[in-house]
Each structure stands twice: as structure tokens, then as C-alpha cells.
Design an enzyme around this catalytic site. Structure first.
Site: not given
Ligand code: 13P
Length: 398
Positions: A134, A82
Site C-alpha cells: 500500500e 489483510d
Molecule cells: P470497509 O470495512 O470500509 O469495507 O473496508 C474493508 C477493508 O478495506 C479491509 O482491508
């Protein structure tokens, strides 16, 4: 073993209008809780590791545990990097076992975002790994108060999104339509018309970052408009922290294990709530039936060396381990000497590839060519080289 192709997993969700959670994990408690919840719900799941969290755990060690958990479960799993910051991060993630990667170049100007993302796509697709990009900017920081990071939200434009996807080659697009990362004081205001327009133009799985704090109705509206992956972290971290505070209150002398008691169950309860709400419950078998299993490849070379080669074998193997393991898609380089003194071949390379797609790219990679042509082949005429596709137990239920 139920690692599956993440593209196939999200295509299934996209065509059946539900969303898979991309739950960021920061410890073994999170990993076990997320898997437990998905198993109870019989749902596909994405185990997600965010580069911004690497200061809290050792990525390499966490990946070893994540891959082991994914191999042990029978529900369909993908492992995702991520918010990867660079091409190098994406290569590292894939070589450690990620089966999907995000490249986040969203803070760069449009052209540079495309160029950086394209470089990751070219590399990752060479390993059969799908890529999330993104466009626009989702403000905030996971795990913290959104107001502390009021950065300007930049909304994704549907026109730019079409050009971005076309030119970057991404498989999934993270869009900015009003969500923010982190803990919010109220509900965010979402631009659902914009989302619908993006979905209409692109027709590919869309991703929402900043899942924490959205209402049930908002989640449903997002999924109706093409959102197929929802990134979620802060609410899990808050559920864990609330449990720890309650433990501390009820036993002020509690040590580490006393403080984390029940944390796993608290995280799992929130993950289960999300899975049910997002429509993933009971989908595991259907995804397993349609998604290609993730199959690694073993590239095996058994060989004998000339006398000169034999004299320098340890150095050659050491150099090979270093140089070859940095090539995209190489999971591990094993070098070995035969146990039996009279073995037909005295030495071996066993190079594990992330997928079959890596075979030609590894063969043609300049680092491999240089090593093979100057260090290995001149001293190893007597050799056999074969690629093997992994054969593993099929997951139960299909
Ligand atoms: P939140 O922490 O607001 O749930 O977002 C998580 C996120 O987008 C990780 O990439």
C-alpha cells in the site's frame, strides 16, 4: 480443491475488467456466508483475514477452517492475509496457508515502506505467494464509524507509485484515492483522474480498501480504471449486527444461537450483491481454466539412525519440528516412527511446503542447513529424500 494462484486470478480479473471481493471474515458465519455466496454466483473469491481482527478470533484456528473451506469448494479461491503488520506476520500467514499476503507499511515514510515491503516480497516470492503493498494512506478503521478515526487521507502519487512498485516488487498495489475504512455518513469523493493515471503508469491489478459505502456508479468507475480487488468488511458486519438486533427484538430471551439465526444469510446476501455489481458472476470456470492450481509439496525423508542417533531421536525430532516449521513456506513438520518393527526405514520427516518454489529456499535456509548438518545428517547416513507435488481432484467444470 480449488485454491488457485492469486496472481493468475487477479490477472484474469484485470484483463476482463471486473473485480474480485477480498471479504474479511471474523467468524465461521462469515466464512460460510462468503463461500455460499460465491458458489451461488459461480465467482472467484478471496477469503481475507485481517491482522487487525486477530483480537476477535484465533488466527491459527480460523486458518484451519478457511483452508478446509477452500479445499472443499469448486469455485476458485485465494486466501489472503489483510493488513499484515510485519515480515513475521507474513511468514506466519503463509505457513498457516495464506496464498497471498498484504504488507501494510503505508504509515512509514516512502523509503521505509519500500524496504519493509521488499523484505516481505523477497520472502513471499520464495514461496510463490504474491504480495499486495500500500502506498498513500487510507484512513479509518474497519467496522467502525469513519468519523471516529478522521486521520488524514494521504493520496497515492502516480509517480511515486511507479517507483514503489518497481523497487518493492509488489504484485498488486492498494491505492489511496479517497476511500476510507469503515462506516461513512455520505459517499466519499473519489479522485478518479488520479486512479486512471496510476493505472496507466503501472498496468498491474489495483486494490481498493474501504469498499463499504461506495455507490454502484463509483464501483463501476473504479473497475473501469484498473481496480481488480475490492476489500470489503464493514457492510458485512453491519448486515450481521442488524440481523442480531432484529432477533433480539423479536425474542428478548434469545440465547446465542437464537441471536445469530439468519446471520449467515444476511452476510451472504450482501456478498452476492457485491459480486454481481463488481462483475464476478459466472467467471469461476474461466478463472479455473486459466489460473494455475495451488499445489503444495511434500518433502519426504525416510531414514535409519546410528546407535548414538537412535538414543537421542526424540530430542532431535522435537528440535527439528521447532526449527524447521519456522522456515518460510513450511506448512507442517511431521515426524514419525515406523509402525512395523521390520520396516526398511525406521523414521521419517514429512515436511509440507506451501508450493514447489519453497524447495530450494528451504534447502538453503540457514536454519535448515544448521540443523541438517549438525543434528541430522551426522547420525542418518542411511536415508532417502524425495519431494512430491500434491495430486488432487481437479475442480469440476474444467
Ligand atoms: P470497509 O470495512 O470500509 O469495507 O473496508 C474493508 C477493508 O478495506 C479491509 O482491508
Amino acid at each position: 480443491m480449488a485454491l488457485v494462484n492469486m496472481r493468475d486470478m487477479l490477472e484474469h480479473a484485470y484483463h476482463h475488467q471486473y473485480a474480485v471481493g477480498g471479504f474479511d471474515l471474523v467468524s465461521l458465519d462469515f466464512l460460510e456466508a462468503i463461500i455460499d455466496a460465491a458458489e451461488r454466483q459461480q465467482a472467484p473469491i478471496i477469503l481475507s483475514l485481517a491482522e487487525s481482527h486477530f483480537e476477535y478470533y484465533d488466527f491459527e484456528l480460523a486458518m484451519a477452517a478457511t483452508v478446509a473451506a477452500a479445499r472443499r469448494t469448486r469455485i476458485p479461491v485465494a486466501i489472503h492475509l489483510d493488513h499484515g503488520a510485519s515480515l513475521e506476520s507474513a511468514i506466519r500467514g503463509i505457513n498457516l496457508g495464506c496464498t497471498g499476503v498484504m504488507v501494510d507499511a503505508s504509515t512509514h515514510p516512502f523509503e521505509e515502506n519500500i524496504a519493509r515491503t521488499r523484505a516481505v516480497v523477497d520472502m513471499a516470492h520464495g514461496c510463490a505467494v504474491p504480495v499486495e503493498g500500500e502506498l498513500g494512506y487510507v484512513a479509518g478503521v474497519e467496522g467502525e464509524d469513519a468519523e471516529k478515526h478522521p486521520g488524514e487521507v494521504i493520496y497515492t502519487s502516480p509517480e511515486e507509485a511507479a517507483e514503489y512498485v518497481e523497487r518493492s516488487g509488489v504484485d498488486f498495489l492498494a491505492v489511496s484515492i479517497g476511500t476510507v475504512h469503515g462506516r461513512m455518513a455520505g459517499e466519499p469523493r473519489l479522485d478518479l483522474e488520479r486512479l486512471a493515471a496510476i493505472n496507466e503508469r503501472l498496468g498491474i491489478p489495483l486494490v481498493i480498501h474501504g469498499g463499504t459505502g461506495l455507490s454502484d456508479a463509483q464501483f463501476r468507475a473504479l473497475i473501469e480504471r484498473g481496480v481488480t480487488k475490492i476489500n470489503y468488511y464493514t457492510a458485512l458486519a453491519d448486515a450481521a449486527a442488524a440481523r442480531m438486533r432484529a432477533n433480539a427484538d423479536s425474542d428478548p430471551r434469545a440465547g446465542y444461537t437464537g441471536l445469530v439465526k439468519g446471520v449467515r444469510a444476511a452476510i451472504a446476501a450482501e456478498v452476492e450483491r457485491c459480486i454481481e455489481l463488481w462483475g464476478g458472476s459466472g467467471r469461476a470456470d474461466a478463472v479455473l481454466a486459466e489460473a494455475r492450481p495451488w499445489r503444495e509439496v511434500a518433502h519426504l525423508i525416510v531414514y535409519n539412525l546410528s546407535e548414538a542417533g537412535e538414543a537421542g531421536v526424540a530430542d532431535m525430532m522435537q528440535e527439528g519440528r521447532k526449527v524447521l516449521s519456522a522456515i518460510p513456506g513450511v506448512r507442517r513438520v511431521f515426524t514419525g516412527d515406523a509402525v512395523a518393527a521390520d520396516a526398511r526405514y525406521r523414521h521419517c520427516w514429512l515436511v509440507r511446503f506451501a508450493s514447489e518454489a519453497v524447495i530450494p529456499n528451504y534447502r538453503d535456509h540457514p536454519a535448515h542447513r544448521a540443523f541438517a548438518d549438525t543434528r541430522f545428517r551426522p547420525v542418518a547416513d542411511d536415508r532417502v529424500s524425495i519431494d512430491y507435488l500434491a495430486v488432487e481432484d481437479p475442480p469440476a467444470g474444467v
